[in-house]
Design a protein around this motif. Sequence first.
Motif, short mmCIF file in Angstrom:
data_model
loop_
_atom_site.label_atom_id
_atom_site.label_comp_id
_atom_site.label_asym_id
_atom_site.label_seq_id
_atom_site.Cartn_x
_atom_site.Cartn_y
_atom_site.Cartn_z
N ASP A 176 -0.11 -8.04 -16.34
CA ASP A 176 0.68 -8.88 -15.44
C ASP A 176 0.77 -8.69 -13.84
O ASP A 176 0.52 -9.35 -12.84
N LEU A 177 0.76 -7.35 -13.71
CA LEU A 177 0.79 -6.66 -12.41
C LEU A 177 -0.45 -6.76 -11.75
O LEU A 177 -0.54 -6.87 -10.53
N GLU A 178 -1.53 -6.49 -12.45
CA GLU A 178 -3.10 -6.18 -11.97
C GLU A 178 -3.88 -6.93 -12.82
O GLU A 178 -4.52 -6.17 -13.93
N PRO A 179 -4.27 -8.38 -12.89
CA PRO A 179 -4.66 -8.84 -14.07
C PRO A 179 -6.21 -8.71 -14.03
O PRO A 179 -6.96 -8.80 -14.86
N ARG A 180 -6.96 -8.15 -12.78
CA ARG A 180 -8.23 -7.78 -12.91
C ARG A 180 -8.70 -6.61 -13.38
O ARG A 180 -9.66 -6.12 -13.47
N LEU A 181 -7.80 -5.68 -13.91
CA LEU A 181 -7.82 -4.60 -14.66
C LEU A 181 -8.45 -4.82 -15.88
O LEU A 181 -8.05 -5.83 -16.56
N ALA A 182 -9.23 -4.16 -16.47
CA ALA A 182 -9.87 -4.40 -17.67
C ALA A 182 -8.52 -4.06 -18.75
O ALA A 182 -7.77 -3.23 -18.59
N PRO A 183 -8.66 -4.64 -19.85
CA PRO A 183 -7.69 -4.78 -20.89
C PRO A 183 -7.61 -3.27 -21.61
O PRO A 183 -7.58 -3.58 -22.83
N ILE A 184 -7.89 -2.16 -21.13
CA ILE A 184 -8.10 -1.07 -21.87
C ILE A 184 -6.90 -0.17 -21.75
O ILE A 184 -6.84 1.07 -22.10
N PHE A 185 -5.65 -0.47 -21.17
CA PHE A 185 -4.70 0.52 -20.94
C PHE A 185 -3.41 0.06 -21.65
O PHE A 185 -2.99 -0.97 -21.79
N LYS A 186 -3.29 1.19 -22.58
CA LYS A 186 -2.02 1.06 -23.50
C LYS A 186 -0.62 1.23 -22.69
O LYS A 186 0.41 0.68 -23.43
N HIS A 187 -0.77 1.94 -21.54
CA HIS A 187 0.68 2.00 -20.92
C HIS A 187 0.47 2.19 -19.44
O HIS A 187 -0.69 2.19 -19.03
N GLY A 188 1.66 1.79 -18.89
CA GLY A 188 1.67 1.83 -17.25
C GLY A 188 2.90 2.56 -16.92
O GLY A 188 4.06 2.49 -17.69
N LEU A 189 3.11 3.23 -15.68
CA LEU A 189 4.19 3.84 -15.31
C LEU A 189 4.24 3.35 -13.67
O LEU A 189 3.25 3.37 -12.94
N LEU A 190 5.30 2.65 -13.39
CA LEU A 190 5.47 1.97 -12.30
C LEU A 190 6.55 2.76 -11.55
O LEU A 190 7.54 2.57 -11.93
N VAL A 191 6.37 3.11 -10.24
CA VAL A 191 7.39 4.00 -9.41
C VAL A 191 7.72 2.96 -8.15
O VAL A 191 6.86 2.40 -7.48
N ARG A 192 8.82 2.60 -8.34
CA ARG A 192 9.24 1.37 -7.22
C ARG A 192 9.35 1.90 -5.77
O ARG A 192 9.38 3.06 -5.53
N ASP A 193 9.47 0.87 -4.83
CA ASP A 193 9.75 1.23 -3.40
C ASP A 193 9.00 1.85 -2.71
O ASP A 193 9.14 2.31 -1.61
N GLY A 194 7.57 1.76 -3.16
CA GLY A 194 6.37 2.41 -2.18
C GLY A 194 5.90 1.36 -1.44
O GLY A 194 6.17 0.27 -1.18
N LEU A 195 4.95 2.17 -0.60
CA LEU A 195 4.29 1.28 0.45
C LEU A 195 2.87 1.58 0.42
O LEU A 195 2.36 2.58 -0.10
N LEU A 196 1.97 0.80 1.02
CA LEU A 196 0.61 1.22 0.89
C LEU A 196 0.06 1.13 2.48
O LEU A 196 0.58 -0.14 3.14
N ILE A 197 -0.45 2.09 3.24
CA ILE A 197 -1.02 2.02 4.36
C ILE A 197 -2.43 1.59 4.04
O ILE A 197 -3.28 2.14 3.67
N ILE A 198 -2.77 0.47 4.54
CA ILE A 198 -4.14 -0.07 4.40
C ILE A 198 -5.23 0.48 5.26
O ILE A 198 -6.26 0.05 5.04
N ASN A 199 -4.97 1.27 6.10
CA ASN A 199 -5.90 1.67 6.80
C ASN A 199 -5.47 3.14 7.65
O ASN A 199 -4.90 3.12 8.78
N PRO A 200 -5.35 4.35 6.58
CA PRO A 200 -4.56 5.45 7.28
C PRO A 200 -5.20 6.20 8.42
O PRO A 200 -4.47 6.70 9.45
N GLY A 201 -6.51 5.95 8.59
CA GLY A 201 -6.97 6.46 9.84
C GLY A 201 -6.48 5.59 11.19
O GLY A 201 -6.14 6.05 12.19
N LYS A 202 -6.68 4.07 10.82
CA LYS A 202 -6.20 3.37 11.97
C LYS A 202 -4.76 3.70 12.24
O LYS A 202 -4.09 3.77 13.57
N MET A 203 -4.00 3.86 11.43
CA MET A 203 -2.59 4.42 11.63
C MET A 203 -2.41 5.41 12.36
O MET A 203 -1.53 5.50 13.26
N THR A 204 -2.96 6.55 12.00
CA THR A 204 -2.68 7.75 12.80
C THR A 204 -3.21 7.58 13.93
O THR A 204 -2.43 8.08 14.92
N ARG A 205 -4.50 7.12 14.24
CA ARG A 205 -4.75 6.90 15.70
C ARG A 205 -3.93 5.96 16.47
O ARG A 205 -3.69 6.14 17.68
#
Length: 413
Positions: A176-205
């Motif tokens: 449900d969360l990531e439909p493009r993943l192959a259906p090979i995963f029996k379990h998932g662990l989701l840690v909430r309230d995170g962020l993604l920096i989509i370009n860490p180099g650009k962010m730091t500079r």
Amino acid sequence: MSGQNIVVIGAGIVGATTALALQRDGHKVILIDREGPCAGASFGNAGAIVNASCAPTAMPGIVFDVLRMIGRPLSPFTIRLSYFPRALPWMLRFLNESRRSRVYANAKNLHALTKTAADSWYTLISDTSLVDLLRPADWLKVYESDASFSRTAFARLLMDKLGVPYEILDPAGVQDLEPRLAPIFKHGLLVRDGLLIINPGKMTRGMVDLFLSRGGRLQRFAAERLEIGTDNIVIHDQSDSLSAEKIVIAAGAWSRDLALQVGDRVPLDTERGYHLMLPVSSSALLTRPVMSADNSFVLSPMDEGLRLTSQVEFAGLDAAPDYSRVRSLIPAAKRMLPGIDTAEQSVWMGCRPSLPDSLPVLGFAPKCDRVIYSFGHQHLGMTLGPRTALITADLIAGRDPNIDLRPYRADRF
Ligand SMILES: Cc1cc2nc3c(=O)[nH]c(=O)nc-3n(C[C@H](O)[C@H](O)[C@H](O)COP(=O)(O)OP(=O)(O)OC[C@H]3O[C@@H](n4cnc5c(N)ncnc54)[C@H](O)[C@@H]3O)c2cc1C
């Protein structure tokens, strides 16, 4: 105290955020880097801000995990034989930190820093366009087998103890969360309230540019020798010198020799890591960073492509990179996310600055209150950069940082 002359050594994420935080307090700050901004680990990481992360690397049973990994052809962990004698003292301390009593303490002290990691990011940049490089993105780990998931039991216990919110997912929940993943995963662990920096180099500079646009100064300068006087500190490179009232040592994996000059022998080593970029078309296949727990790599959807990050390699700061291991993970990545285009765009190696207890060195140097340390952010420097920068700024301003800093002292080992 405001309006001091301060030199920040190192223009990675830790130095850049520290320079910004100090500038906000009205100090006159010079940020120096021997290569220019973002020459180290802050460039090529997975960009995950794992809010409230609490599991240190040294966990009970890690010795068996390492032995199991070393024998595998796709092992995510390597020690170059020639480096083994240098790494041994660090490894022994690391093993000592994997005792349960130590793990509880380290988890508590790590969590004390990470629990406001995401907020700290917004405190520093929410009023700037850099915030456009951040995406809300919970941290997802996926497991192909019951056995690999059951190894998370102790980490979940730590999260329960510290009140870190997470969800356990079944195969349908992962899909449900990531439909493009192959259906090979029996379990998932989701840690909430995170962020993604989509370009860490650009962010730091971008942070360094922001600091410059607000009147800060950046200088290409290799801090080689520190001369500690009663009224100031003089930093020398081969031909030049800079004087400051205070300095912040934020030189990532290269901080050990600088701390030694201040009188602190710190067991800092580098856990080298790698990335491989896949085409930008593959980035659209995921909405968040996803870690394959079975193969210990992360796929992160970045603005310039899908980034595969992996490996912990002990080989020191100067050995040539060995890109073969990260390349050997491409078939496993394809199996995990079948739609990816596997054409390699680029590869990179970076030096994580790590201490055996997974905690940074943070705060005034025990023997000199003109020196403030902020290094050793290990696997979590992007998560922790702004948080530790705000603490450093509080210390220099004489404000209470509202955290017990004893666990991060340079002389704790
Ligand atoms: C593969 C990989 C994936 C990662 N993924 C994540 C992630 O998803 N989330 C996360 O939170 N963290 C992640 N990390 C960890 C994170 O990248 C690091 O913890 C962080 O970048 C360290 O930042 P730093 O500023 O301390 O060091 P660096 O970014 O290494 O910066 C140090 C700077 O100091 C300069 N310098 C060194 N010596 C001197 C000197 N004597 N004089 C002047 N300048 C000097 C260097 O040139 C360099 O620019 C990852 C790391 C790797 C390698």
